[in-house]
Design an enzyme around this catalytic site. Structure first.
Site, PDB file in Angstrom:
ATOM      1  N   GLU A  49       0.871  -1.178   0.000  1.00  0.00           N
ATOM      2  CA  GLU A  49       0.000   0.000   0.000  1.00  0.00           C
ATOM      3  C   GLU A  49       0.910   1.231   0.000  1.00  0.00           C
ATOM      4  O   GLU A  49       1.686   1.430   0.934  1.00  0.00           O
ATOM      5  CB  GLU A  49      -0.876  -0.053   1.253  1.00  0.00           C
ATOM      6  CG  GLU A  49      -1.805   1.083   1.480  1.00  0.00           C
ATOM      7  CD  GLU A  49      -2.489   0.966   2.836  1.00  0.00           C
ATOM      8  OE1 GLU A  49      -2.868   2.020   3.371  1.00  0.00           O
ATOM      9  OE2 GLU A  49      -2.625  -0.163   3.363  1.00  0.00           O
ATOM     10  N   ASP A  60      -4.543  10.545   9.029  1.00  0.00           N
ATOM     11  CA  ASP A  60      -3.197  10.128   9.396  1.00  0.00           C
ATOM     12  C   ASP A  60      -2.771  10.714  10.739  1.00  0.00           C
ATOM     13  O   ASP A  60      -2.983  11.893  11.016  1.00  0.00           O
ATOM     14  CB  ASP A  60      -2.185  10.562   8.335  1.00  0.00           C
ATOM     15  CG  ASP A  60      -2.404   9.863   7.005  1.00  0.00           C
ATOM     16  OD1 ASP A  60      -2.972   8.753   7.024  1.00  0.00           O
ATOM     17  OD2 ASP A  60      -2.024  10.418   5.967  1.00  0.00           O
TER      18      ASP A  60
END
Length: 266
Positions: A49, A60
């Site tokens: 990924e 994030d």
């Protein structure tokens, strides 16, 4: 171009979960990210990924944000991400991109799908769009045979889970926590019930991500999920060795091997 489902199916045939490893493209450099990602493949990652660095990464945590910012500060662009995809996909491991939607919309959805498919990419993981708000991407992905990986949250209703899994191709991403990415000292108790609920709606593999940092945790998740997704822990191994590529890669390899052993134990 290989679907992530092929890797999940192969792992299942081997009696284990798949290991999905994440790093942002361009971190620590474009060439450095290619070397690091290939090291992860060599050490046992079944699916890769690749993060597309973005300036407003709402999902994030601080570790991934720091890595993405380093890449942006060094001038990484979407075309660099495609170059990283091509280099990693050449290993034969399904290679996906995790990206927020804005950069794809700006690049052009159909143009991105065509260029990404040409680079050998398997599909996208899209954390900030849902199937009912992404008709352009679904159409482009279907036209180019790309995986569409949408996220489930512990708070998702049964109706939303069914709608989301029906739109996925490749695998389903189950977020283990309500929050941002980041390695954690223990696994979430929310993930296993979410996986069980999702299984009633789909035959696709289900990967669990957010928080895994070692082989023990990977084994815990591999006991009930089809895949274990690890990001921040990999990023941290590079951040902890600034300017020392050899040491960073050695640490990255050791972590990947530990996690790979964990999914086998699980």
């Amino acid at each position: 171009m290989t679907s992530a489902k092929d890797a999940f199916d192969k792992s299942a045939a081997d009696g284990r979960a798949a290991l999905v490893g994440y790093l942002p493209a361009g971190f620590p450099t474009v060439e450095g990210s290619i070397t690091a990602l290939r090291t992860m493949v060599d050490a046992g990652c079944d699916v890769i990924e690749i993060g597309l660095p973005y300036s407003d990464p709402v999902m994030d945590g601080p570790t991934v944000q720091a890595a993405a910012q380093q890449a942006l500060d060094r001038g990484v662009r979407t075309t660099d991400v495609l170059r990283v995809v091509e280099a990693v996909a050449a290993t034969g491991v399904p290679t996906l991109v995790m990206t927020y939607w804005n950069p794809i919309e700006r690049y052009g959805v159909e143009r991105w799908a065509a260029d990404f498919a040409s680079a050998g990419g398997a599909g996208l993981i899209t954390p900030d769009i849902t199937p009912d708000h992404s008709p352009d991407w679904i159409a482009a992905a279907d036209a180019h045979g790309l995986d569409k990986v949408f996220l489930l949250a512990p708070s998702s209703t049964d109706e939303r889970i069914a709608m989301t899994t029906a739109a996925c191709r490749g695998f389903v991403y189950a977020a283990a926590v309500m929050g941002v990415t980041g390695a954690r000292s223990s696994t979430s108790g929310l993930a296993e019930p979410l996986v069980a609920r999702a299984r009633t709606t789909t035959d696709l593999p289900i990967g669990v991500g957010l928080g895994v940092s070692n082989g023990v945790q990977a084994a815990e998740i591999a006991a009930y999920a089809d895949g274990v997704i690890v990001g921040s822990a990999f990023v941290r191994t590079i951040l902890d060795h600034p300017g020392d590529e050899e040491a960073g890669l050695a640490s990255l390899r050791a972590l990947a091997e530990d996690l790979a052993e964990g999914v086998r134990r699980g």
